[in-house]
Design a protein around this motif. Sequence first.
Motif, PDB file in Angstrom:
ATOM      1  N   VAL A 263       0.846  -1.189   0.000  1.00 19.44           N
ATOM      2  CA  VAL A 263       0.000   0.000   0.000  1.00 19.44           C
ATOM      3  C   VAL A 263       0.883   1.241   0.000  1.00 19.44           C
ATOM      4  N   VAL A 264       0.302   2.315  -0.502  1.00 15.97           N
ATOM      5  CA  VAL A 264       0.887   3.644  -0.317  1.00 15.97           C
ATOM      6  C   VAL A 264      -0.115   4.410   0.515  1.00 15.97           C
ATOM      7  N   ARG A 265       0.398   4.990   1.576  1.00 15.49           N
ATOM      8  CA  ARG A 265      -0.464   5.736   2.491  1.00 15.49           C
ATOM      9  C   ARG A 265       0.163   7.088   2.786  1.00 15.49           C
ATOM     10  N   ARG A 266      -0.689   8.020   3.144  1.00 17.27           N
ATOM     11  CA  ARG A 266      -0.259   9.331   3.653  1.00 17.27           C
ATOM     12  C   ARG A 266      -0.953   9.460   4.992  1.00 17.27           C
ATOM     13  N   GLY A 267      -0.171   9.266   6.056  1.00 15.31           N
ATOM     14  CA  GLY A 267      -0.777   9.196   7.385  1.00 15.31           C
ATOM     15  C   GLY A 267      -1.697   7.991   7.437  1.00 15.31           C
ATOM     16  N   ASN A 268      -2.978   8.215   7.779  1.00  9.92           N
ATOM     17  CA  ASN A 268      -3.915   7.095   7.816  1.00  9.92           C
ATOM     18  C   ASN A 268      -4.812   7.053   6.580  1.00  9.92           C
ATOM     19  N   GLU A 269      -4.438   7.806   5.528  1.00 13.97           N
ATOM     20  CA  GLU A 269      -5.193   7.826   4.274  1.00 13.97           C
ATOM     21  C   GLU A 269      -4.564   6.857   3.270  1.00 13.97           C
ATOM     22  N   LEU A 270      -5.344   5.929   2.763  1.00 18.45           N
ATOM     23  CA  LEU A 270      -4.885   4.988   1.747  1.00 18.45           C
ATOM     24  C   LEU A 270      -4.950   5.665   0.388  1.00 18.45           C
ATOM     25  N   LEU A 271      -3.823   5.613  -0.347  1.00 19.03           N
ATOM     26  CA  LEU A 271      -3.750   6.247  -1.664  1.00 19.03           C
ATOM     27  C   LEU A 271      -3.689   5.237  -2.800  1.00 19.03           C
ATOM     28  N   GLY A 272      -3.140   4.049  -2.523  1.00 18.81           N
ATOM     29  CA  GLY A 272      -3.014   3.058  -3.577  1.00 18.81           C
ATOM     30  C   GLY A 272      -2.616   1.712  -3.017  1.00 18.81           C
ATOM     31  N   PHE A 273      -2.733   0.684  -3.860  1.00 20.65           N
ATOM     32  CA  PHE A 273      -2.404  -0.680  -3.444  1.00 20.65           C
ATOM     33  C   PHE A 273      -1.902  -1.452  -4.648  1.00 20.65           C
ATOM     34  N   ALA A 274      -1.222  -2.540  -4.380  1.00 22.51           N
ATOM     35  CA  ALA A 274      -0.817  -3.478  -5.422  1.00 22.51           C
ATOM     36  C   ALA A 274      -0.696  -4.866  -4.813  1.00 22.51           C
ATOM     37  N   CYS A 275      -1.173  -5.862  -5.555  1.00 21.38           N
ATOM     38  CA  CYS A 275      -1.041  -7.267  -5.166  1.00 21.38           C
ATOM     39  C   CYS A 275       0.060  -7.913  -5.996  1.00 21.38           C
ATOM     40  N   PHE A 276       0.722  -8.892  -5.412  1.00 21.18           N
ATOM     41  CA  PHE A 276       1.699  -9.679  -6.165  1.00 21.18           C
ATOM     42  C   PHE A 276       1.644 -11.111  -5.662  1.00 21.18           C
ATOM     43  N   ASP A 277       1.752 -12.053  -6.611  1.00 18.37           N
ATOM     44  CA  ASP A 277       1.750 -13.479  -6.266  1.00 18.37           C
ATOM     45  C   ASP A 277       0.453 -13.869  -5.558  1.00 18.37           C
ATOM     46  N   VAL A 278      -0.663 -13.282  -5.978  1.00 19.01           N
ATOM     47  CA  VAL A 278      -1.944 -13.519  -5.322  1.00 19.01           C
ATOM     48  C   VAL A 278      -2.881 -14.331  -6.209  1.00 19.01           C
ATOM     49  N   THR A 279      -3.233 -13.800  -7.351  1.00 21.29           N
ATOM     50  CA  THR A 279      -4.216 -14.454  -8.204  1.00 21.29           C
ATOM     51  C   THR A 279      -3.661 -15.741  -8.795  1.00 21.29           C
ATOM     52  N   PHE A 280      -2.450 -15.674  -9.308  1.00 21.30           N
ATOM     53  CA  PHE A 280      -1.714 -16.812  -9.843  1.00 21.30           C
ATOM     54  C   PHE A 280      -0.253 -16.610  -9.467  1.00 21.30           C
ATOM     55  N   PRO A 281       0.536 -17.691  -9.402  1.00 20.95           N
ATOM     56  CA  PRO A 281       1.958 -17.527  -9.090  1.00 20.95           C
ATOM     57  C   PRO A 281       2.638 -16.587 -10.095  1.00 20.95           C
ATOM     58  N   ALA A 282       3.470 -15.695  -9.563  1.00 18.38           N
ATOM     59  CA  ALA A 282       4.279 -14.743 -10.339  1.00 18.38           C
ATOM     60  C   ALA A 282       3.471 -13.637 -11.001  1.00 18.38           C
ATOM     61  N   PHE A 283       2.198 -13.483 -10.638  1.00 16.46           N
ATOM     62  CA  PHE A 283       1.381 -12.434 -11.239  1.00 16.46           C
ATOM     63  C   PHE A 283       1.404 -11.170 -10.389  1.00 16.46           C
ATOM     64  N   PHE A 284       1.455 -10.041 -11.077  1.00 20.84           N
ATOM     65  CA  PHE A 284       1.285  -8.719 -10.482  1.00 20.84           C
ATOM     66  C   PHE A 284      -0.150  -8.284 -10.739  1.00 20.84           C
ATOM     67  N   GLY A 285      -0.785  -7.732  -9.707  1.00 20.19           N
ATOM     68  CA  GLY A 285      -2.100  -7.166  -9.866  1.00 20.19           C
ATOM     69  C   GLY A 285      -3.128  -7.954  -9.079  1.00 20.19           C
ATOM     70  N   PRO A 286      -4.256  -7.331  -8.849  1.00 24.10           N
ATOM     71  CA  PRO A 286      -4.633  -6.014  -9.322  1.00 24.10           C
ATOM     72  C   PRO A 286      -3.907  -4.903  -8.569  1.00 24.10           C
ATOM     73  N   THR A 287      -3.988  -3.725  -9.136  1.00 28.65           N
ATOM     74  CA  THR A 287      -3.367  -2.544  -8.542  1.00 28.65           C
ATOM     75  C   THR A 287      -4.213  -1.326  -8.860  1.00 28.65           C
ATOM     76  N   GLY A 288      -4.187  -0.349  -7.978  1.00 25.22           N
ATOM     77  CA  GLY A 288      -4.944   0.864  -8.233  1.00 25.22           C
ATOM     78  C   GLY A 288      -4.498   1.997  -7.338  1.00 25.22           C
ATOM     79  N   VAL A 289      -4.698   3.208  -7.842  1.00 27.07           N
ATOM     80  CA  VAL A 289      -4.374   4.433  -7.117  1.00 27.07           C
ATOM     81  C   VAL A 289      -5.623   5.311  -7.140  1.00 27.07           C
TER      82      VAL A 289
END
Length: 153
Positions: free
Chosen positions: A63-89
């Motif tokens: 995650v990217v956060r500013r204080g306690n505010e969430l600004l973005g996220f990214a998953c890795f190795d979650v949906t399938f092995p070696a996959f990046f995503g989902p991600t969003g800002v």
Amino acid sequence: MPDMIVSLQQLPATPAVPEGCALQPAQAWDRDAIVDWVRREFGDGWASEVGNGLGSHPARVLVVRRGNELLGFACFDVTFPAFFGPTGVSENARGLGLGKALLIESLHRLKQRGYVYGFIGDAGPVEFYRQAVGAVPVPEGLAGAYTEPLQRG
């Protein structure tokens, strides 16, 4: 949208995030807040994948956060092995380089897990991934692993 593949052998350094922001692994105690935020901003499907990544220890969600505010996220190795995503800002934080930082740091973590190649599933901004990390589309005609989600009752 095609899946893309990227070599993890010569990744650029993870870019710095703006002052006052922190790029870090998601914490277990933030699970509900993160999943709820992703559901509001990006929908149920991505929220389910994030929930799955948060169920691992250590979490496979950054995650990217500013204080306690969430600004973005990214998953890795979650949906399938070696996959990046989902991600969003979040819309109000786009253009700050957060997506690129999340992408590159996630790919570094895939490399640390022993993968030689990473995959970007159902890549939306193909040109962004090509420029940021040299990703290329998986050749057309190769079947991907994504299936139509089940209907909710």
